[in-house]
Design an enzyme around this catalytic site. Structure first.
Site, PDB file in Angstrom:
ATOM      1  N   ASP A  55       0.815  -1.219   0.000  1.00  0.00           N
ATOM      2  CA  ASP A  55       0.000   0.000   0.000  1.00  0.00           C
ATOM      3  C   ASP A  55       0.847   1.266   0.000  1.00  0.00           C
ATOM      4  O   ASP A  55       2.016   1.262   0.399  1.00  0.00           O
ATOM      5  CB  ASP A  55      -0.888   0.036   1.254  1.00  0.00           C
ATOM      6  CG  ASP A  55      -2.046  -0.932   1.186  1.00  0.00           C
ATOM      7  OD1 ASP A  55      -2.066  -1.778   0.271  1.00  0.00           O
ATOM      8  OD2 ASP A  55      -2.923  -0.851   2.061  1.00  0.00           O
ATOM      9  N   HIS A  77      -6.050   3.263  -3.950  1.00  0.00           N
ATOM     10  CA  HIS A  77      -5.954   3.459  -2.498  1.00  0.00           C
ATOM     11  C   HIS A  77      -6.237   4.918  -2.122  1.00  0.00           C
ATOM     12  O   HIS A  77      -5.719   5.400  -1.118  1.00  0.00           O
ATOM     13  CB  HIS A  77      -4.568   3.025  -2.018  1.00  0.00           C
ATOM     14  CG  HIS A  77      -4.461   2.736  -0.553  1.00  0.00           C
ATOM     15  ND1 HIS A  77      -5.406   2.013   0.146  1.00  0.00           N
ATOM     16  CD2 HIS A  77      -3.496   3.069   0.364  1.00  0.00           C
ATOM     17  CE1 HIS A  77      -5.036   1.909   1.413  1.00  0.00           C
ATOM     18  NE2 HIS A  77      -3.883   2.546   1.576  1.00  0.00           N
ATOM     19  N   HIS A 136      -5.006   9.374   1.010  1.00  0.00           N
ATOM     20  CA  HIS A 136      -5.056   8.437   2.137  1.00  0.00           C
ATOM     21  C   HIS A 136      -5.887   8.977   3.314  1.00  0.00           C
ATOM     22  O   HIS A 136      -5.475   8.900   4.475  1.00  0.00           O
ATOM     23  CB  HIS A 136      -3.633   8.120   2.615  1.00  0.00           C
ATOM     24  CG  HIS A 136      -3.505   6.799   3.315  1.00  0.00           C
ATOM     25  ND1 HIS A 136      -3.754   6.634   4.667  1.00  0.00           N
ATOM     26  CD2 HIS A 136      -3.124   5.572   2.859  1.00  0.00           C
ATOM     27  CE1 HIS A 136      -3.540   5.374   5.010  1.00  0.00           C
ATOM     28  NE2 HIS A 136      -3.155   4.709   3.931  1.00  0.00           N
ATOM     29  N   HIS A 187       3.699  -2.381   3.101  1.00  0.00           N
ATOM     30  CA  HIS A 187       3.715  -1.022   2.541  1.00  0.00           C
ATOM     31  C   HIS A 187       5.026  -0.792   1.796  1.00  0.00           C
ATOM     32  O   HIS A 187       6.079  -1.281   2.206  1.00  0.00           O
ATOM     33  CB  HIS A 187       3.562   0.024   3.650  1.00  0.00           C
ATOM     34  CG  HIS A 187       2.253  -0.052   4.377  1.00  0.00           C
ATOM     35  ND1 HIS A 187       2.007  -1.005   5.355  1.00  0.00           N
ATOM     36  CD2 HIS A 187       1.122   0.692   4.268  1.00  0.00           C
ATOM     37  CE1 HIS A 187       0.778  -0.842   5.815  1.00  0.00           C
ATOM     38  NE2 HIS A 187       0.219   0.177   5.175  1.00  0.00           N
TER      39      HIS A 187
END
Length: 276
Positions: free
Chosen positions: A97, A148, A152, A242
């Protein structure tokens, strides 16, 4: 001298017999070219001329344009996918991510490439727009590129109009860069709600969460990340890591260690299939 009624009847019968003889002497029942075309029979039970097969199977319909079919939207779900057991026994999914980040994403891509493994990258639009070459590298290597959001945010505390903007802008960057829109979406912090499920479905995406969280964003140390992945390994497991959002050097180093171990244990690292 006026012919009698009996004479007229005989004359009519003779003419009818001659016409019948001409029809019978024509092999397929079609009148000679010099004969006048008969008027179509009237009434609901009149016989229609037989169709040649090519009239409805072989000859193109010159005035016909096929309809354009649109891909059906995915259903509006109430929960994200937490695992993917349908990928088969001893199969797992690796996901990353927040990227792409030119400091860490290339190292992850190299390790995956060295072992011929595919993964899912959930990208933030603000990172993707400045690192489009990494998006193209992901596509060239066969990875799945997911959405995504742009910055964020925590979407369950975000107004619907902003949710739509966050998701839509990111999909636009991905599609402009690699030529296809993302089919998978991951909400930051796993914060889905009804608005998020509805908006992502309208934009053609399915929700994918995770089974094993490495918590690598807390920088717990490379050995801890490795242990969490190996301890959580099981069929259908989706691993969350990540490749951006902070110092991800531990994540890069951990992948170099646990990936060959998973493969040695017989696991296959796969990505979700295309929906269309």
């Amino acid at each position: 001298m006026v012919p009698s009624r009996r004479t007229l009847l005989r004359l009519t019968a003779c003419l009818g017999a001659a016409a019948a003889v001409r029809m019978l002497t024509t092999e397929d029942g079609v009148a000679p070219a010099t004969a006048p075309r008969a008027a179509p029979a009237a009434g609901p039970h009149a016989a229609a001329p037989p169709l040649r097969p090519s009239a409805y199977r072989l000859e193109p319909m010159t005035a016909y344009t096929p309809p354009r079919y649109h891909t059906a939207l995915p259903p509006v779900r109430t929960r994200p996918f937490l695992s993917m057991p349908e990928l088969g026994e001893r199969s797992m999914v690796l996901t990353f991510d927040d990227g792409p980040d030119p400091r860490y994403t290339p190292g992850i891509l190299k390790t995956l490439r060295d072992h011929d493994v595919r993964a899912v990258f959930f990208l933030c639009g603000e990172m993707a727009t400045d690192n489009r070459d990494l998006l193209r590298e992901m596509q060239d290597d066969g990875h799945v590129v997911g959405n995504h959001t742009w910055t964020h945010p925590q979407l369950n505390k975000t107004a619907p109009a902003m949710i739509r903007s966050e998701i839509g802008r990111t999909s636009e960057v991905i599609e402009q860069t690699i030529g296809e829109a993302p089919q998978w979406f991951r909400a930051p912090y796993g914060a889905w709600n009804r608005n998020v499920f509805e908006i992502q479905a309208e934009m053609g995406m399915e929700p994918l969460a995770w089974t094993v969280d490495t918590l690598d964003w807390t920088t717990p140390g490379t050995p801890t990340i490795i242990r969490r992945v190996l301890d959580g390994a099981a069929p259908g497991v989706v691993v969350l890591s990540h490749d951006a959002g902070g110092d991800r050097s531990q994540s890069v180093a951990a992948l170099r260690s646990y990936l060959p171990q998973l493969l040695a244990e017989g696991y296959q690292l796969k990505v979700p299939p295309r929906r269309r």
